[in-house]
Design an enzyme around this catalytic site. Structure first.
Site, mmCIF file in Angstrom:
data_model
loop_
_atom_site.group_PDB
_atom_site.id
_atom_site.type_symbol
_atom_site.label_atom_id
_atom_site.label_comp_id
_atom_site.label_asym_id
_atom_site.label_seq_id
_atom_site.Cartn_x
_atom_site.Cartn_y
_atom_site.Cartn_z
ATOM 1 N N GLN A 1 40.126 -30.782 17.791
ATOM 2 C CA GLN A 1 39.269 -30.817 16.611
ATOM 3 C C GLN A 1 39.800 -31.814 15.584
ATOM 4 O OE1 GLN A 1 39.396 -26.327 16.277
ATOM 5 N NE2 GLN A 1 37.275 -26.646 15.685
ATOM 6 N N HIS B 1 35.085 -33.313 17.389
ATOM 7 C CA HIS B 1 34.447 -33.772 16.160
ATOM 8 C C HIS B 1 34.571 -35.281 15.991
ATOM 9 C CE1 HIS B 1 35.339 -29.433 14.754
ATOM 10 N NE2 HIS B 1 34.190 -29.508 15.376
ATOM 11 N N CYS C 1 28.189 -47.307 16.487
ATOM 12 C CA CYS C 1 27.076 -47.484 15.555
ATOM 13 C C CYS C 1 26.307 -46.173 15.400
ATOM 14 C CB CYS C 1 26.148 -48.586 16.061
ATOM 15 S SG CYS C 1 24.696 -48.844 15.021
ATOM 16 N N CYS D 1 26.276 -53.957 13.282
ATOM 17 C CA CYS D 1 26.487 -53.636 14.688
ATOM 18 C C CYS D 1 26.203 -54.868 15.553
ATOM 19 C CB CYS D 1 25.566 -52.487 15.097
ATOM 20 S SG CYS D 1 25.581 -52.134 16.872
ATOM 21 N N GLY E 1 47.720 -24.549 16.861
ATOM 22 C CA GLY E 1 47.507 -24.948 15.472
ATOM 23 C C GLY E 1 46.066 -25.049 15.032
ATOM 24 N N THR E 2 45.345 -23.942 15.012
ATOM 25 C CA THR E 2 43.947 -23.948 14.578
ATOM 26 C C THR E 2 43.580 -22.605 13.974
ATOM 27 O OG1 THR E 2 41.639 -24.146 15.334
ATOM 28 C CG2 THR E 2 43.225 -23.263 16.897
#
Length: 245
Positions: free
Chosen positions: A41, A61, A69, A108, A150-151
């Site tokens: 994440q 994410h 683009c 782009c 670690g979350t």
């Protein structure tokens, strides 16, 4: 967007910040043929800097380590994007004297529209297709251990990854405090005590309490992998000596 993030994007891609012991532990899992996939994440891109094989990393994410683009979804060359960022986006923090005085759009190369940015998922947008493809390939039956490091396990749908493995698959949570109880992860009673033991378990679930690198260091010692991890000493931000490695 790009003005606010300019120094961080450049810093990550120039190696100003280094991966930690926990990142290289995952690389060692791959080296030993024990890594099916890393679902992360984190958007900082450090997961890509340890040399994991193509397709091993799923950035749930998105990541600052890639650029694409927003309009046509074309991924652009990272070196090209970084140079465009240096040449066209002003430094609002007044750190880089070579930055331009004002910002200009980065167009782009594919569709010529001003939509090039790091390949991160903006709030409210759909997660990348590779996340769902990897989930279908890996779960429920193609992994034999799930390690959560670690979350808070509060952001979906990525927080459901530990739930979709086969119900017999062991799960290890490495964290400062118990997380995911509402999702069905089970902890022993002592795991909820402030001075509870570093290691405790309940059924198929194991909890390693503490800072990620400290817990991983203890795990590395028990596995006998310390010498292998020391090979990455100069490439990581973690002081191995401070962790007894």
């Amino acid at each position: 967007y790009l003005e606010v993030r300019r120094p961080f994007i450049l810093g990550i891609n120039e190696g100003r910040w280094k991966p930690t012991l926990s990142h290289y532990f995952i690389k060692e899992l791959e080296n030993r043929g024990k890594l099916a996939r890393l679902y992360t994440q984190n958007i900082d891109g450090l997961d890509y800097n340890v040399g994991l094989g193509a397709g091993r990393v799923v950035a749930c994410h998105g990541s600052l380590g890639k650029a694409s683009c927003e309009f046509c979804s074309t991924e652009v060359d990272k070196a090209w994007f970084l140079q465009q960022l240096r040449d066209n986006i002003k430094d609002i923090y007044k750190i880089d004297s070579s930055a331009p005085a004002s910002s200009a759009n980065i167009l782009c190369p594919s569709c010529s529209r001003p939509g090039v940015k790091p390949s991160t998922v903006l709030y409210g947008r759909q997660l990348p297709e590779e996340f769902f493809d990897a989930m279908s390939a890996d779960f429920p039956g193609n992994v034999d251990l799930v390690v959560v490091i670690g979350t808070s396990l509060t952001v979906g749908p990525a927080n459901r990854i530990p739930l979709v493995a086969d119900e017999q698959t062991p799960r290890i949570v490495i964290n400062m405090e118990p997380v995911g109880q509402e999702l069905g992860i089970k902890y022993s009673p002592e795991a909820h005590e402030a001075d509870g033991p570093m290691c405790s378990g309940q059924g198929r679930d194991m909890f390693l309490r503490g800072e990620c690198d400290k817990s991983v260091a203890e795990l590395v010692k028990e596995l006998g992998w310390a010498d292998s991890l020391r090979a990455y000493r100069d490439q990581m931000s973690t002081s191995l000596e401070a962790l007894g490695l």
